[in-house]
Motif scaffolding. Structure first.
Motif, PDB file in Angstrom:
ATOM      1  N   SER A   1      -2.829  -8.041  14.995  1.00  0.00           N
ATOM      2  CA  SER A   1      -3.511  -6.935  14.029  1.00  0.00           C
ATOM      3  C   SER A   1      -2.369  -6.410  13.185  1.00  0.00           C
ATOM      4  O   SER A   1      -1.443  -5.887  13.534  1.00  0.00           O
ATOM      5  CB  SER A   1      -3.979  -6.015  15.121  1.00  0.00           C
ATOM      6  OG  SER A   1      -4.712  -4.982  14.569  1.00  0.00           O
ATOM      7  N   GLY A   2      -2.644  -6.015  11.989  1.00  0.00           N
ATOM      8  CA  GLY A   2      -2.136  -5.402  10.897  1.00  0.00           C
ATOM      9  C   GLY A   2      -1.099  -6.525  10.195  1.00  0.00           C
ATOM     10  O   GLY A   2      -0.345  -5.891   9.425  1.00  0.00           O
TER      11      GLY A   2
ATOM     12  N   TYR B   1       0.881  -1.117  -0.053  1.00  0.00           N
ATOM     13  CA  TYR B   1      -0.026   0.041  -0.014  1.00  0.00           C
ATOM     14  C   TYR B   1       0.985   1.258  -0.144  1.00  0.00           C
ATOM     15  O   TYR B   1       1.693   1.322   0.687  1.00  0.00           O
ATOM     16  CB  TYR B   1      -0.945   0.065   1.268  1.00  0.00           C
ATOM     17  CG  TYR B   1      -2.047  -1.143   1.249  1.00  0.00           C
ATOM     18  CD1 TYR B   1      -3.152  -0.756   0.285  1.00  0.00           C
ATOM     19  CD2 TYR B   1      -2.204  -2.042   2.091  1.00  0.00           C
ATOM     20  CE1 TYR B   1      -4.029  -1.742   0.032  1.00  0.00           C
ATOM     21  CE2 TYR B   1      -3.143  -2.898   2.162  1.00  0.00           C
ATOM     22  CZ  TYR B   1      -4.125  -2.840   0.996  1.00  0.00           C
ATOM     23  OH  TYR B   1      -5.180  -3.749   1.094  1.00  0.00           O
TER      24      TYR B   1
ATOM     25  N   GLY C   1      -2.098  -8.300   7.922  1.00  0.00           N
ATOM     26  CA  GLY C   1      -2.604  -8.587   6.234  1.00  0.00           C
ATOM     27  C   GLY C   1      -3.699  -9.431   6.340  1.00  0.00           C
ATOM     28  O   GLY C   1      -3.784 -10.022   5.169  1.00  0.00           O
ATOM     29  N   LYS C   2      -4.324  -9.898   7.233  1.00  0.00           N
ATOM     30  CA  LYS C   2      -5.374 -11.117   7.081  1.00  0.00           C
ATOM     31  C   LYS C   2      -6.380 -10.571   6.264  1.00  0.00           C
ATOM     32  O   LYS C   2      -6.734 -11.269   5.193  1.00  0.00           O
ATOM     33  CB  LYS C   2      -5.920 -11.486   8.444  1.00  0.00           C
ATOM     34  CG  LYS C   2      -4.999 -11.842   9.457  1.00  0.00           C
ATOM     35  CD  LYS C   2      -5.534 -12.103  10.863  1.00  0.00           C
ATOM     36  CE  LYS C   2      -6.206 -11.123  11.659  1.00  0.00           C
ATOM     37  NZ  LYS C   2      -5.191 -10.165  12.118  1.00  0.00           N
ATOM     38  N   SER C   3      -6.971  -9.311   6.406  1.00  0.00           N
ATOM     39  CA  SER C   3      -7.934  -9.015   5.822  1.00  0.00           C
ATOM     40  C   SER C   3      -7.772  -8.656   4.411  1.00  0.00           C
ATOM     41  O   SER C   3      -8.167  -8.668   3.295  1.00  0.00           O
ATOM     42  CB  SER C   3      -8.476  -7.646   6.450  1.00  0.00           C
ATOM     43  OG  SER C   3      -8.910  -7.662   7.752  1.00  0.00           O
ATOM     44  N   THR C   4      -6.184  -8.238   4.277  1.00  0.00           N
ATOM     45  CA  THR C   4      -5.717  -7.989   2.820  1.00  0.00           C
ATOM     46  C   THR C   4      -5.624  -9.249   2.106  1.00  0.00           C
ATOM     47  O   THR C   4      -6.255  -9.260   0.949  1.00  0.00           O
ATOM     48  CB  THR C   4      -4.437  -7.194   2.940  1.00  0.00           C
ATOM     49  OG1 THR C   4      -4.469  -6.266   3.740  1.00  0.00           O
ATOM     50  CG2 THR C   4      -3.699  -6.918   1.622  1.00  0.00           C
TER      51      THR C   4
ATOM     52  N   HIS D   1      -9.531 -13.623  15.561  1.00  0.00           N
ATOM     53  CA  HIS D   1      -8.587 -13.082  16.481  1.00  0.00           C
ATOM     54  C   HIS D   1      -8.389 -14.288  17.819  1.00  0.00           C
ATOM     55  O   HIS D   1      -7.593 -13.991  18.790  1.00  0.00           O
ATOM     56  CB  HIS D   1      -8.845 -11.717  17.209  1.00  0.00           C
ATOM     57  CG  HIS D   1      -8.125 -10.648  16.237  1.00  0.00           C
ATOM     58  ND1 HIS D   1      -8.749  -9.353  16.003  1.00  0.00           N
ATOM     59  CD2 HIS D   1      -6.997 -10.449  15.724  1.00  0.00           C
ATOM     60  CE1 HIS D   1      -8.162  -8.800  15.404  1.00  0.00           C
ATOM     61  NE2 HIS D   1      -7.019  -9.419  15.110  1.00  0.00           N
TER      62      HIS D   1
HETATM   63  N1  LIG Z   1      -6.640   0.761   2.044  1.00  0.00           N
HETATM   64  C1  LIG Z   1      -5.263   0.475   2.622  1.00  0.00           C
HETATM   65  N2  LIG Z   1      -4.565   1.517   2.373  1.00  0.00           N
HETATM   66  C2  LIG Z   1      -3.278   1.752   3.029  1.00  0.00           C
HETATM   67  N3  LIG Z   1      -2.973   0.621   3.940  1.00  0.00           N
HETATM   68  C3  LIG Z   1      -3.747  -0.309   3.994  1.00  0.00           C
HETATM   69  C4  LIG Z   1      -5.007  -0.536   3.653  1.00  0.00           C
HETATM   70  N4  LIG Z   1      -5.554  -1.686   3.922  1.00  0.00           N
HETATM   71  C5  LIG Z   1      -4.676  -2.027   4.823  1.00  0.00           C
HETATM   72  N5  LIG Z   1      -3.589  -1.673   4.816  1.00  0.00           N
HETATM   73  C6  LIG Z   1      -2.260  -1.835   5.687  1.00  0.00           C
HETATM   74  O1  LIG Z   1      -2.083  -3.064   5.378  1.00  0.00           O
HETATM   75  C7  LIG Z   1      -1.765  -3.828   6.712  1.00  0.00           C
HETATM   76  C8  LIG Z   1      -2.371  -4.994   6.996  1.00  0.00           C
HETATM   77  O2  LIG Z   1      -3.635  -4.598   7.088  1.00  0.00           O
HETATM   78  P1  LIG Z   1      -5.152  -5.465   7.064  1.00  0.00           P
HETATM   79  O3  LIG Z   1      -6.273  -4.735   7.247  1.00  0.00           O
HETATM   80  O4  LIG Z   1      -4.961  -6.686   6.140  1.00  0.00           O
HETATM   81  O5  LIG Z   1      -4.667  -6.149   8.738  1.00  0.00           O
HETATM   82  P2  LIG Z   1      -5.470  -7.103   9.333  1.00  0.00           P
HETATM   83  O6  LIG Z   1      -4.373  -8.421   9.812  1.00  0.00           O
HETATM   84  O7  LIG Z   1      -6.780  -7.639   8.865  1.00  0.00           O
HETATM   85  O8  LIG Z   1      -5.738  -6.644  10.832  1.00  0.00           O
HETATM   86  P3  LIG Z   1      -6.846  -6.550  12.073  1.00  0.00           P
HETATM   87  O9  LIG Z   1      -6.515  -7.930  12.496  1.00  0.00           O
HETATM   88  O10 LIG Z   1      -6.594  -5.310  12.625  1.00  0.00           O
HETATM   89  O11 LIG Z   1      -8.023  -6.680  11.026  1.00  0.00           O
HETATM   90  C9  LIG Z   1      -1.721  -2.669   7.580  1.00  0.00           C
HETATM   91  O12 LIG Z   1      -0.566  -2.080   8.106  1.00  0.00           O
HETATM   92  C10 LIG Z   1      -2.489  -1.856   7.145  1.00  0.00           C
HETATM   93  O13 LIG Z   1      -2.052  -0.458   7.649  1.00  0.00           O
END
Ligand SMILES: Nc1ncnc2c1ncn2[C@@H]1O[C@H](COP(=O)(O)OP(=O)(O)OP(=O)(O)O)[C@@H](O)[C@H]1O
Ligand SMILES: [Mg+2]
Lengths: 282, 276
Positions: free
Chosen positions: B45-46, B16, B48-51, B212
């Motif tokens: 958290s963060g 990103y 990248g799971k959602s990504t 989580h």
């Molecule tokens: N649309 C975006 N623009 C910029 N950075 C992003 C975007 N979406 C995610 N990120 C970054 O990518 C990384 C992974 O984000 P993601 O949401 O996938 O984490 P996660 O594992 O789902 O976290 P959580 O458990 O808090 O939901 C984070 O550092 C976040 O800041």
């Protein structure tokens, strides 16, 4: 007199919770019959009337006694009804035109960034241009018939509807869009099933602004077209040139009532269309 | 199990932003999921799971690497309605009844059925029969009485169930869920886990489930994938070899806790590695 209020977010909790009266809870009196509800307004009106009468006695050339205004209304109801209907017709027809144009453009601007970049600056300039100043030119351009009145009213209503609708069309939550994008819904499907319904609260917020404005637009147009034959705006111009103060104020009163009526109509329609929305919940 | 995996992620990188402020949300991530498996993703958290879920669901494009869903790209999979998404919030339409909310995704994109049959043919699977009875599905999820209500009239747990029914109504080949129960209390959460497992067991759907909660992961998943951050990556895939249904007694047994401890240990290591 232009639409400087341009953009408005749907109001929340502004109206008294008249919907869904609970039966059985308080069976005796409906809410609006309780003195706490109507007394303040009655006192306010009585105070204003007294003030008016005092002013009318001190400045008889500026304010007619209320009795004369009332008599003018009662002696000649047909005259006021006829002119009110003319003005109302212009206001509503102009609003419908402005609404149609603004809604279509809002859809186009929210779907195509190119259109947005082309339209928005022009719309903004149009919005800050005082239409009262433009009205005479429009009358010259479109003649003394109903057309310039519709154009002026439509222009006054255009901008608030455009901005609100465009904002509303973009208000679909991201996760909702994601759900429907994973089933590859087409743009038309997204528009019809998600964007337009999401925009409705914003559209109604715009209508609340624009319905009173449409009456203003129609009156301004009538006053600018010196040759026009009827309408409350014309009635006011003619009466004030002949120094008939009671007729002037009676016409103004009818205009105000018309505005209130239109606004209540929007509120009722909003309650029906947006019963699912937080702004209409108790 | 031979043939095409349900989900295949190969050396994917997701960045990103750009320049010095760029975030490596994912780097060199690989994952293969066989059809019908229940895979839980867990990590700080963060990480990248959602990504990762968004990439699989075709909502974003990877910077590098390759993603396949039943042998086709995520975009093709979406066009054929192979994927059902349950986001973190229920994402219901407030002006529609529960019943219309769960049927709308089936009504859009009508050409998907033909595409789906073709993709199924390529990989030798059966495309699902005609649309399911949504009223029956709602009833099974305990929502039979509220089918005509608006989402605003339901509790949070009920809304989340509606979102799950909406996804199952698509009979998806791959179900993608992002912390669907994280906003619920413990008892509601457990009963929803049971309902999810019931639906899953009879649907032969593949599930990718972000959570989580270590206990939730062990209770639900065949495989728990542990992730770490900075850059987001997969540390380990742990097979959970416990009999189903996993309820009652089993949750108190040592072998259940052993898995929990193992995952906690891996998470802790991943976390320390990050901090170092
Ligand atoms: N649309 C975006 N623009 C910029 N950075 C992003 C975007 N979406 C995610 N990120 C970054 O990518 C990384 C992974 O984000 P993601 O949401 O996938 O984490 P996660 O594992 O789902 O976290 P959580 O458990 O808090 O939901 C984070 O550092 C976040 O800041
Ligand atoms: Mg997340």
């Amino acid at each position: 007199m232009t639409a400087t209020e341009g953009r408005a977010v749907p109001a929340t909790g502004e109206e008294p919770p008249a919907r869904r009266r609970r039966p059985g809870r308080r069976p005796s009196v409906p809410a609006w019959l309780r003195p706490a509800v109507w007394l303040p307004l009655v006192v306010m009106l009585a105070g204003l009337a007294a003030l008016w009468q005092y002013g009318a006695r001190r400045l008889p050339y500026l304010l007619p006694p209320l009795r004369d205004v009332g008599r003018s209304l009662l002696d000649n109801p047909g005259y006021y009804v006829h002119n009110a209907l003319v003005t109302l017709g212009e206001a509503v027809a102009g609003l419908a035109m402005g609404f149609a144009a603004a809604f279509v453009l809002a859809v186009l601007t929210s779907e195509f960034p190119l259109v947005r970049r082309a339209v928005m600056p022009v719309a903004t300039v149009l919005n800050v241009t005082p239409l009262v100043a433009v009205a005479p030119a429009l009358v010259v351009a479109f003649g003394f018939g109903p057309l310039p009145k519709l154009v002026i009213t439509g222009l006054i209503c255009f901008f608030p509807i455009l901005i609100n609708t465009a904002t509303g069309l973009r208000s679909v939550p991201r996760e909702v869009l994601q759900v429907y994008r994973t089933v590859d819904a087409s743009r038309v499907e997204l528009l019809w099933h998600l964007r337009v319904p999401s925009a409705l609260p914003f559209v109604f917020a715009a209508l609340r602004i624009v319905f009173p404005l449409s009456v203003i637009g129609a009156v301004v147009a009538e006053m600018s077209a010196s040759g026009s034959a009827s309408g409350l705006g014309t009635a006011i111009s003619v009466a004030s040139s002949m120094n008939q103060l009671p007729v002037v104020y009676a016409s103004i009163l009818v205009l105000a009532l018309m505005g209130v009526l239109l606004l209540s109509a929007v509120t009722v329609a909003e309650r029906r269309a947006l019963h699912w929305h937080d702004s209409t919940r108790d | 199990m031979t043939g095409t995996p349900a989900v295949e992620v190969r050396s994917v990188r997701m960045v990103y932003g750009s320049g010095p402020s760029a975030t490596f949300a994912l780097d060199d991530v690989g994952l293969t999921v066989e059809p019908g498996r229940f895979v839980a993703l867990i990590g700080p958290s963060g990480c990248g799971k959602s990504t990762l879920l968004r990439l699989v669901a075709g909502l974003e494009q990877p910077e590098r690497g390759d993603i396949r869903v039943h042998g086709v790209t995520p975009a093709e999979a979406c066009a054929a309605k192979l994927i059902g998404l349950v986001p973190q919030s229920p994402a219901l339409l407030p002006w529609m009844s529960v019943l219309r909310n769960v049927t709308l995704p089936q009504k859009v994109n009508r050409r998907a059925a033909a595409r789906r049959a073709r993709i199924a043919g390529l990989t030798g699977r059966q495309p699902p029969a005609a649309g399911p009875d949504m009223r029956e599905l709602l009833r099974r999820a305990g929502l039979g009485d509220v089918a005509r209500k608006l989402p605003g009239q339901l509790s949070g747990g009920m809304r989340q169930r509606v979102a799950i029914v909406r996804a199952f109504g698509l009979r998806p080949d791959v179900l993608v869920m992002d912390e669907p129960f994280s906003a619920l209390d413990e008892f509601t959460r457990e009963s929803l886990q049971d309902q999810l497992l019931d639906l899953w067991e009879e649907s032969e759907t593949t599930v990718l489930f972000v959570t989580h909660s270590v206990t939730e992961a062990v209770r639900l998943a065949d495989t728990v994938v542990v992730m770490a951050s900075g850059p987001g990556r997969i540390v380990e895939g742990i097979e959970v070899d416990l009999p189903r249904p996993r309820r009652g007694q089993l949750l108190g047994e040592r072998r259940f806790h052993a898995y929990e401890d193992l995952i906690r240990d891996r998470l802790r290591r991943a976390w320390h590695h990050d901090a170092a």
